[in-house]
Design an enzyme around this catalytic site. Structure first.
Site, PDB file in Angstrom:
ATOM      1  N   THR A   1     -17.351  -6.814 -14.734  1.00 13.62           N
ATOM      2  CA  THR A   1     -18.407  -7.395 -15.830  1.00 13.62           C
ATOM      3  C   THR A   1     -19.043  -6.576 -16.891  1.00 13.62           C
ATOM      4  O   THR A   1     -19.226  -5.291 -16.271  1.00 13.62           O
ATOM      5  CB  THR A   1     -19.204  -8.381 -14.838  1.00 13.62           C
ATOM      6  OG1 THR A   1     -18.515  -9.272 -14.370  1.00 13.62           O
ATOM      7  CG2 THR A   1     -20.227  -8.850 -15.960  1.00 13.62           C
TER       8      THR A   1
ATOM      9  N   GLY B   1     -19.564 -18.533 -12.548  1.00 12.65           N
ATOM     10  CA  GLY B   1     -20.465 -17.356 -11.881  1.00 12.65           C
ATOM     11  C   GLY B   1     -21.849 -17.294 -12.466  1.00 12.65           C
ATOM     12  O   GLY B   1     -22.263 -18.200 -13.228  1.00 12.65           O
TER      13      GLY B   1
ATOM     14  N   THR C   1     -24.582  -7.912 -12.344  1.00 11.72           N
ATOM     15  CA  THR C   1     -23.005  -7.878 -11.977  1.00 11.72           C
ATOM     16  C   THR C   1     -22.710  -7.679 -10.671  1.00 11.72           C
ATOM     17  O   THR C   1     -23.460  -7.281  -9.818  1.00 11.72           O
ATOM     18  CB  THR C   1     -22.308  -6.758 -12.653  1.00 11.72           C
ATOM     19  OG1 THR C   1     -20.970  -6.563 -12.117  1.00 11.72           O
ATOM     20  CG2 THR C   1     -23.008  -5.249 -12.107  1.00 11.72           C
ATOM     21  N   GLY C   2     -21.704  -8.478  -9.908  1.00 11.06           N
ATOM     22  CA  GLY C   2     -21.371  -8.471  -8.665  1.00 11.06           C
ATOM     23  C   GLY C   2     -20.987  -9.815  -8.096  1.00 11.06           C
ATOM     24  O   GLY C   2     -20.644 -10.613  -9.155  1.00 11.06           O
TER      25      GLY C   2
ATOM     26  N   GLY D   1     -21.248 -13.161  -7.823  1.00  6.09           N
ATOM     27  CA  GLY D   1     -21.938 -14.082  -8.637  1.00  6.09           C
ATOM     28  C   GLY D   1     -22.727 -15.207  -8.062  1.00  6.09           C
ATOM     29  O   GLY D   1     -24.002 -15.468  -8.252  1.00  6.09           O
TER      30      GLY D   1
HETATM   31  N1  ASP Z   1     -20.845 -11.476 -11.543  1.00  5.37           N
HETATM   32  C1  ASP Z   1     -19.523 -11.986 -11.956  1.00  5.37           C
HETATM   33  C2  ASP Z   1     -19.250 -13.365 -11.467  1.00  5.37           C
HETATM   34  O1  ASP Z   1     -19.414 -13.641 -10.442  1.00  5.37           O
HETATM   35  C3  ASP Z   1     -18.653 -11.128 -11.392  1.00  5.37           C
HETATM   36  C4  ASP Z   1     -18.772  -9.478 -11.742  1.00  5.37           C
HETATM   37  O2  ASP Z   1     -19.962  -9.212 -12.068  1.00  5.37           O
HETATM   38  O3  ASP Z   1     -17.857  -8.561 -11.507  1.00  5.37           O
HETATM   39  O4  ASP Z   1     -18.587 -14.030 -11.910  1.00  5.37           O
END
Ligand code: ASP
Length: 344
Positions: A209, A239, A260-261, A263
């Site tokens: 992301t 997300g 980010t991560g 979600g």
């Molecule tokens: N946070 C994003 C989601 O869950 C994914 C990401 O940040 O890699 O959609």
């Protein structure tokens, strides 16, 4: 008498300290931080060539936003343009190169928030918008709503004369392979009736992301986030990225944040807003607020990821509980930091 003298001395010292802090406060009258996703990013899995590609594009994107801010441009424009560069790069999980859902195409989420007005806009599950962050900004500026989804978001973007692309534009070979890998993990677990180890499962997906937070010379903060979400997502899963307060938040009183991560955890902890709230209500410093939310709240629930944040004085946080997060920062003096691994 002795007490009065002591109290006066403390008051005087306090005033001086405040003055000192005030001086520190105006050191950075603008600044920008970007991220390209947090996750299991390990040196041992990265060739020098690929690593250089990431570092180069992060540098290009942060410099583009910094140039806008340096010339007196708005944090909104800096956030949009920096993110556009990352969205157009197939390296990241946003725009071109976004991860693929279970049906094999990209569904794009993005959001933007303006810290001065607390206005915000978002799109979720868009399938055609080349630069979803620009669509999120248009939702904020040219619609009475905050979030548009699916075909409606694509149609709105068309009406706003934003560039639309066919599904094929977003798909890359790398993401096709990722999708196959994630599907096979799911299939094995179905066949063996072994429960999926969700931690490993999600870690096996490459995050990526993108996000940007900026403070401009007018004292305005802005934040934006853009993503394809998670590989093999089903049922129009959405997300945290398009959710104001979870993936993105900005308030001139405190800070601007992009997450980010994994979600689901950022939604459950209202992560981006929580950082701003800790600063507003509890006087936390930005780094402490970011650390508490990522490590103590999200980490303890079993989630992982990271945030970037900048406060109204130009102080920043780049916090993660993953082995890495693609990230870059430039302050008002033009000092640039580009980092990938956690311990750099
Ligand atoms: N946070 C994003 C989601 O869950 C994914 C990401 O940040 O890699 O959609």
């Amino acid at each position: 008498m002795k007490n009065i003298i002591l109290i006066s001395a403390f008051i005087l010292l306090g005033c001086n300290e405040n003055k000192l802090n005030l001086k520190k406060e105006i050191t950075h009258d603008f600044g920008i931080v970007i991220h390209g996703g947090a996750g299991t990013i390990l040196k041992k899995n990265m060739s020098d060539e690929i690593e250089l590609k990431y570092r180069n594009i992060l540098e290009v994107a942060v410099k583009a936003g910094h140039e806008i801010l340096k010339n007196g441009g708005t944090s909104q424009l800096a956030v949009e343009k920096s993110i556009n560069i990352l969205e157009d790069s197939p390296l990241f999980n946003s725009g071109k190169g976004a991860v693929l859902n279970s049906k094999g195409y990209a569904e794009l989420d993005a959001s933007f928030m303006d810290g001065k007005s607390l206005n915000a806009g978002a799109v979720s599950g868009a399938k055609k918008i080349k630069n979803p962050i620009s669509a999120a900004i248009k939702v904020m500026e040219n619609s009475p709503h905050v979030m548009l989804s699916g075909n409606g978001a694509d149609e709105f973007a068309r009406q706003q004369n934003l560039e639309l692309m066919n599904a094929d534009y977003f798909i890359t070979e790398r993401r096709k392979k990722n999708l196959e890998k994630v599907k096979s993990i799911e299939n094995i677990s179905k066949k063996t009736s072994n429960k999926i180890n969700y931690d490993e499962f999600y870690k096996s997906q490459l995050y990526g992301t993108v996000g940007c937070v900026a403070l401009d010379k007018h004292g305005n903060l802005a934040a934006g986030t853009s993503t394809g979400g998670m590989t093999n997502k089903k049922w129009n899963r959405i997300g945290d990225a398009p959710i104001i307060g979870a993936g993105t938040y900005a308030n001139n009183l405190t800070c601007a944040v992009s997450s980010t991560g994994w979600g689901e955890f950022f939604i459950r902890t209202v992560a981006a807003f929580d950082i701003a709230a800790l600063m507003e209500y509890k006087n936390y410093k930005i780094e402490d607020a970011a650390s508490l939310v990522i490590n103590d709240k999200i980490g303890k629930l079993g989630g992982n990821g990271g945030v970037i944040a900048i406060d109204k004085k130009g102080n920043i946080a780049m916090e993660m509980n993953t082995p890495g997060m693609y990230r870059a920062h430039m302050n008002s003096e033009g000092k640039i930091l580009v980092k990938i691994y956690k311990d750099e």
